[in-house]
Scaffold this motif. Structure first.
Motif, PDB file in Angstrom:
ATOM      1  N   SER B 464       0.842  -1.195   0.000  1.00  0.00           N
ATOM      2  CA  SER B 464       0.000   0.000   0.000  1.00  0.00           C
ATOM      3  C   SER B 464       0.876   1.244   0.000  1.00  0.00           C
ATOM      4  N   LEU B 465       0.553   2.157  -0.886  1.00  0.00           N
ATOM      5  CA  LEU B 465       1.343   3.354  -1.097  1.00  0.00           C
ATOM      6  C   LEU B 465       0.503   4.569  -0.736  1.00  0.00           C
ATOM      7  N   ASP B 466       0.869   5.221   0.354  1.00  0.00           N
ATOM      8  CA  ASP B 466       0.180   6.431   0.808  1.00  0.00           C
ATOM      9  C   ASP B 466      -1.308   6.242   1.027  1.00  0.00           C
ATOM     10  N   VAL B 467      -1.706   5.015   1.416  1.00  0.00           N
ATOM     11  CA  VAL B 467      -3.116   4.763   1.691  1.00  0.00           C
ATOM     12  C   VAL B 467      -3.192   3.557   2.619  1.00  0.00           C
ATOM     13  N   SER B 484       3.686  -1.429   3.775  1.00  0.00           N
ATOM     14  CA  SER B 484       2.988  -0.142   3.682  1.00  0.00           C
ATOM     15  C   SER B 484       4.035   0.964   3.615  1.00  0.00           C
ATOM     16  N   LEU B 485       3.997   1.757   2.561  1.00  0.00           N
ATOM     17  CA  LEU B 485       4.998   2.806   2.419  1.00  0.00           C
ATOM     18  C   LEU B 485       4.352   4.182   2.526  1.00  0.00           C
ATOM     19  N   ASP B 486       5.009   5.020   3.301  1.00  0.00           N
ATOM     20  CA  ASP B 486       4.658   6.440   3.354  1.00  0.00           C
ATOM     21  C   ASP B 486       5.679   7.133   2.462  1.00  0.00           C
ATOM     22  N   LEU B 487       5.239   7.519   1.272  1.00  0.00           N
ATOM     23  CA  LEU B 487       6.204   7.946   0.251  1.00  0.00           C
ATOM     24  C   LEU B 487       6.964   9.208   0.659  1.00  0.00           C
ATOM     25  N   MET B 495      11.079   7.470  -6.664  1.00  0.00           N
ATOM     26  CA  MET B 495      11.154   6.351  -7.608  1.00  0.00           C
ATOM     27  C   MET B 495       9.909   5.480  -7.538  1.00  0.00           C
ATOM     28  N   VAL B 496       9.466   5.194  -6.317  1.00  0.00           N
ATOM     29  CA  VAL B 496       8.258   4.391  -6.172  1.00  0.00           C
ATOM     30  C   VAL B 496       7.082   5.144  -6.798  1.00  0.00           C
ATOM     31  N   ARG B 497       7.067   6.451  -6.557  1.00  0.00           N
ATOM     32  CA  ARG B 497       5.992   7.265  -7.138  1.00  0.00           C
ATOM     33  C   ARG B 497       5.984   7.139  -8.654  1.00  0.00           C
ATOM     34  N   ALA B 498       7.157   7.312  -9.271  1.00  0.00           N
ATOM     35  CA  ALA B 498       7.228   7.278 -10.739  1.00  0.00           C
ATOM     36  C   ALA B 498       6.896   5.893 -11.281  1.00  0.00           C
ATOM     37  N   ALA B 504      -1.330   8.918 -10.277  1.00  0.00           N
ATOM     38  CA  ALA B 504      -2.294   8.548  -9.237  1.00  0.00           C
ATOM     39  C   ALA B 504      -1.759   9.013  -7.877  1.00  0.00           C
ATOM     40  N   PRO B 505      -2.630   9.448  -6.978  1.00  0.00           N
ATOM     41  CA  PRO B 505      -2.168   9.958  -5.680  1.00  0.00           C
ATOM     42  C   PRO B 505      -1.782   8.832  -4.714  1.00  0.00           C
TER      43      PRO B 505
END
Lengths: 62, 543
Positions: B464-467, B484-487, B495-498, B504-505
């Protein structure tokens, strides 16, 4: 984009002349090599795979 | 009698007689035949998951000869998960630059230097015996920890019969034959698979009429660590193409394409090989011939990789040309695809139809590899005058014009396939990046503390990414691991974001034990995750 099979070259006789001129004096092998390079250059310019596929089909039909 | 067909590079599992030789056949849940890279990777993966494995090999260790030398990033990622990755990286030669020549002229160079944020390089060069040895060494470590893996050297399978719910095996040893029973038999017995022959199964495809000479030479040379490939090489008698590539221990792989009508015995004579190598390296070059071989190849695969309780993996199931390093690399991906599925089936946590998805997914992978390696081969060895003209036209144009360089094909280097549209895929409800779509293998990324793939153990993961994700611990007895990652904290380089969010948020990913994406959403409820996981277990309702 669709393959354009309507007249599209300004001064067709002039173009045809130039096409023959680059082959002038070449051996068959060299001429064929030139044609292969020409096809690749033009194909890259077109780029669109659908158009290229349509062109291959037109050319392959005898 | 067990014939010795080749000499060993490392004697790793010397023959031992077994105590039960004269007793009634023992039943094993999983028997793997063939102790090569695919067999050993499968054994280690299954054993570490707790499923008992018996490996039978008709030799006592790893055969001589460098053979496969290019191990790809995905293979190293799998080796990392199995605990053997670090030694492979330490021993292997990392390379990124390749040069392509046509005759004496350089056509262009390429750099595989991957984007940042990957623990593993695009490739390492490592002789296959080392790759196998490191896996076996890791199996020994695992055994000491109580992991249920047994290896029997010089135990040769001589016959088999599928009877109802198991396979009856005839095994020969220096002390005579004995019988075994296996719930599941995995055939990792190579391109000439005796098991395939025993079962009368066909192995169809295309034969390429060409011989390649490998000369691995040991020398102190100051060539750079690059892959050099020649079309129509300028050195005397070097054939239609040639390759020079560095391995560990100051060994260089040299490969000459000799054509079809050759006298093998003559070409393998040391003076003839030396004449070719001298012409390439220059007169007076000092080197030792480490290993030489002439090989031909075929591109083919079995119609079905699963035959009831007998499952084929690696070269026994599919064979490709060496261009692109898709043989051993795809075999190791077979191993990791099969291991988690068979583990769950053996434990009664998934229906045996899950194994059909192994056959489906890896046949898809094999087709992709065969397509790529066939295309590379057609470029390397044009089959007609006209195809040769086009090939050479591409090479001539590539010197001056960037557009022609992508058409140059000296092997499209192995990348893992995406299981697009296949049966274990759950919903893709995220407007996220294409590279991490459902069916794709996870892409590594640097986190604030380590690498993403190191956070994914060999089990199902809810990432789970930021949720917040629903905290389900298991589905139908299959455990779920949560990451669970807090970006804002864990992803300092975005990098995870890209790679996983794009625009997507936030997102929730369900990942399979082999790190392929099973499903992804913006947000998901417990029922969404349960349903997707059941699909990934082969129980799936259509979505």
């Amino acid at each position: 984009m669709t393959l354009n099979l309507e007249p599209n070259i300004a001064d067709p006789d002039g173009f045809y002349d130039e096409l023959l001129a680059v082959h002038q004096g070449l051996s068959d092998a060299d001429s064929q090599a030139l044609n292969a390079r020409l096809i690749l250059v033009l194909a890259n310019h077109v780029g669109d795979r659908q158009v290229l596929r349509a062109a291959l089909k037109v050319a392959a039909k005898r | 009698m067990v014939d010795i067909r080749y000499d060993l590079a490392f004697k790793l599992y010397p023959y031992e007689p077994i105590a039960t030789q004269t007793q009634p056949a023992q039943r094993r849940p999983v028997v793997i035949v063939g102790g090569g890279p695919v067999g050993m990777a499968t054994a280690l993966d299954l054993g570490r998951k707790g499923t008992p494995v018996l490996v039978l090999d008709d030799h006592e260790g790893v055969g001589q000869g460098s053979r496969a030398i290019c191990f790809a990033k995905r293979t190293l990622e799998i080796a990392d998960r199995l605990g053997a990755g670090q030694r492979m990286r330490d021993k292997g030669v990392v390379w990124n630059v390749g040069r392509v020549f046509h005759g004496p002229e350089q056509v262009f160079e390429f750099n595989l230097a991957p984007e940042g944020g990957h623990k593993n390089p695009a490739f390492i060069n490592l002789q296959q015996p080392y790759f196998e040895k490191f896996l076996v060494d890791e199996i020994r470590v695992a055994q000491d920890e109580g992991v249920p893996i047994e290896i029997r050297g010089r135990h040769a399978l001589t016959g088999l019969e599928v009877v109802g719910d198991h396979v009856r095996l005839e095994v020969d040893t220096p002390d005579g034959p004995y019988q075994l029973e296996a719930d599941w038999l995995i055939a990792c017995d190579g391109a000439r698979s005796p098991i395939r022959d025993m079962m009368g199964l066909s192995f169809d495809g295309r034969v390429f009429e060409d011989n390649f000479l490998i000369a691995d030479v040991k020398m102190m040379a100051d060539f750079p660590t690059e892959r050099w490939f020649w079309f129509e090489p300028p050195f005397k008698d070097s054939g239609q193409s040639a390759l020079l590539h560095k391995q560990p221990d100051d060994i260089w792989r040299i490969d000459f394409q000799l054509g079809w009508d050759i006298d093998r015995a003559k070409e393998l004579r040391e003076d003839n090989i030396r004449a070719r190598v001298d012409a390439m390296l220059g007169e007076g070059a000092e080197y030792e011939l480490e290993w030489t071989s002439i090989y031909t190849f075929q591109c083919r695969r079995m119609a079905q990789f699963r035959h009831d309780r007998v499952i084929f993996a690696g070269d026994s199931a599919h064979q490709v040309s060496p261009f692109g390093a898709r043989g051993a690399n795809s075999g190791v991906q077979d191993a990791e695809n099969l291991a988690w599925k068979l583990d769950l089936v053996v434990k009664g946590l998934a229906p045996d139809t899950l194994l059909d998805s192994y056959a489906q997914e890896r046949a898809h992978g094999a087709d992709e590899n065969i397509l790529n390696s066939t295309r590379a081969t057609d470029f390397l060895t044009p089959k007609s005058e006209m195809s040769k003209r086009f090939r050479n036209a591409v090479l001539e144009l590539a010197r001056d014009h960037a557009f022609a360089r992508p058409l140059v094909n000296s092997g499209r280097l192995s990348v893992p396939c995406v299981y697009d549209g296949l049966s274990l895929n759950g919903p893709d409800r995220l407007d996220g990046p294409a590279r991490t779509r459902v069916g794709a293998p996870c892409v590594d990324a640097t986190l604030a503390d380590g690498f993403l793939l190191d956070r994914l153990p060999g089990q199902f993961v809810v990432l789970s990414l930021d949720v917040d994700a629903p905290q389900i611990e298991e589905v139908d007895g299959v455990p779920i691991h949560h990451v669970s990652l807090d970006l804002s904290v864990d992803d300092p380089n975005d990098m995870v974001r890209a790679r996983y969010l794009g625009d997507a948020p936030y997102a929730i990913y369900l990942l399979r034990p082999d790190q392929h994406v099973a499903a992804r959403w913006n947000t998901a409820g417990a029922d969404d995750i349960r349903a997707a996981l059941r699909i990934a277990l082969g129980k799936g309702a259509e979505i």
